[in-house]
Design a protein around this motif. Structure first.
Motif, mmCIF file in Angstrom:
data_model
loop_
_atom_site.group_PDB
_atom_site.id
_atom_site.type_symbol
_atom_site.label_atom_id
_atom_site.label_comp_id
_atom_site.label_asym_id
_atom_site.label_seq_id
_atom_site.Cartn_x
_atom_site.Cartn_y
_atom_site.Cartn_z
ATOM 1 N N LEU A 93 0.689 -1.041 0.042
ATOM 2 C CA LEU A 93 0.155 0.112 -0.029
ATOM 3 C C LEU A 93 0.804 1.255 -0.103
ATOM 4 N N LYS A 94 2.060 1.125 0.592
ATOM 5 C CA LYS A 94 2.694 2.463 0.709
ATOM 6 C C LYS A 94 3.752 2.736 -0.782
ATOM 7 N N GLN A 95 3.792 1.725 -1.522
ATOM 8 C CA GLN A 95 4.302 1.857 -2.884
ATOM 9 C C GLN A 95 3.510 2.668 -3.552
ATOM 10 N N ALA A 96 4.362 3.190 -4.824
ATOM 11 C CA ALA A 96 3.474 4.033 -5.808
ATOM 12 C C ALA A 96 2.399 2.924 -6.408
ATOM 13 N N ILE A 97 1.169 3.399 -6.679
ATOM 14 C CA ILE A 97 -0.048 2.837 -7.344
ATOM 15 C C ILE A 97 0.357 1.799 -8.431
ATOM 16 N N ARG A 98 0.090 0.687 -8.380
ATOM 17 C CA ARG A 98 0.125 -0.495 -9.739
ATOM 18 C C ARG A 98 -1.180 -0.676 -10.207
#
Length: 272
Positions: A93-98
């Protein structure tokens, strides 16, 4: 000579040395031994940190752990947890949206809405638009401008939005959800709102920060009204500090029209 004999010989020589050495010499050698031992442990620790870094790319052992994905709920007493368990991996969730196309015309959108996310989303829709029917959201939110642009494109393409059980749609994510011509929150989905804030590193004067916040608030309010969302949703957001979340109950999601009756989508609502 076997290992036991060599060890016994070494022990005898060490005993003879200790009995014959003076106190000063013993202290010096003891100090040198401590230094060597410390260096050994430093090397061992460094190797373990390198191993952890290789096993988890992006992990920096010298940095403090990141803040939790979910802020506590806004309550009159002690902060409370989310109303349902979130099954998504916090690191995801903390990563850039995929974006990932799944069977049944579902485009999964999972992660934080970083600046530039709207352009990447538009590229995904451009490439796969004919297959996409529903955008499946799992996001802690992020850049409000990008969330608005994504929401407008979803309505323009007449796509539905959905938050699955155990998934999260918080902060600016409900703005994206609002764009759907049909909107669904499965039982156990977690949806929360709070005030907008300047998350950039750019330092603004209080006057500029206030002006930007008011303009963005007006843009979001106008868009939500056009999407058929009742004003109560955004009022709860504006009343909730940015380090808290107002978690919506299923009844509130229905009352604010954030979720729609599957038999009566909102395709005829304003689309400008």
């Amino acid at each position: 000579m076997n290992a036991t004999t060599r060890l016994q010989g070494f022990g005898q020589r060490l005993k003879t040395y200790l009995l014959s050495a003076d106190d000063g010499m013993l202290m010096r050698h003891f100090f040198h031994g401590l230094v060597v031992t410390s260096l050994v442990f430093i090397v061992i620790d460094w190797n373990e940190l390198n191993t952890a870094n290789q096993a988890h790319p992006g992990f920096d052992p010298m940095q403090p752990q990141a803040a939790p994905v979910l802020p506590p709920a806004l309550t009159e007493g002690e902060p409370q947890n989310a109303p349902s368990d979130i099954t998504a991996d916090p690191s995801t969730l903390k990563q850039a949206i995929r974006f990932e196309l799944k069977p049944g015309g579902i485009l999964s959108a999972e992660g934080s809405i970083e600046p530039g996310a709207a352009a990447r989303f538009a590229g995904e829709i451009e490439a796969r638009g004919e297959y996409v029917k529903t955008v499946l959201l799992n996001s802690p939110g992020g850049a409000v401008g990008d969330a608005l642009a994504m929401s407008k494109l979803i309505r323009e393409k007449k796509l539905g939005t959905r938050v699955a059980a155990g998934a999260l749609c918080a902060s600016s994510c409900p703005i994206v959800m609002a764009g759907g011509v049909s909107r669904e929150a499965e039982k156990g989905a977690v949806i929360g709102v709070h005030q907008i804030f300047n998350g950039s590193k750019e330092k603004l004067s209080p006057e500029q920060a206030m002006s930007d916040a008011q303009r963005t608030t007006a843009d979001v309010s106008r868009h939500l009204e056009e999407m058929g969302i009742k004003s109560g949703l955004w009022l709860h957001a504006m009343e909730t500090p940015p380090d808290r979340l107002y978690y919506l109950t299923p009844e509130e999601m229905t009352a604010f029209a954030l979720v729609t009756d599957a038999a009566t989508p909102v395709a005829k609502a304003k689309t400008k």
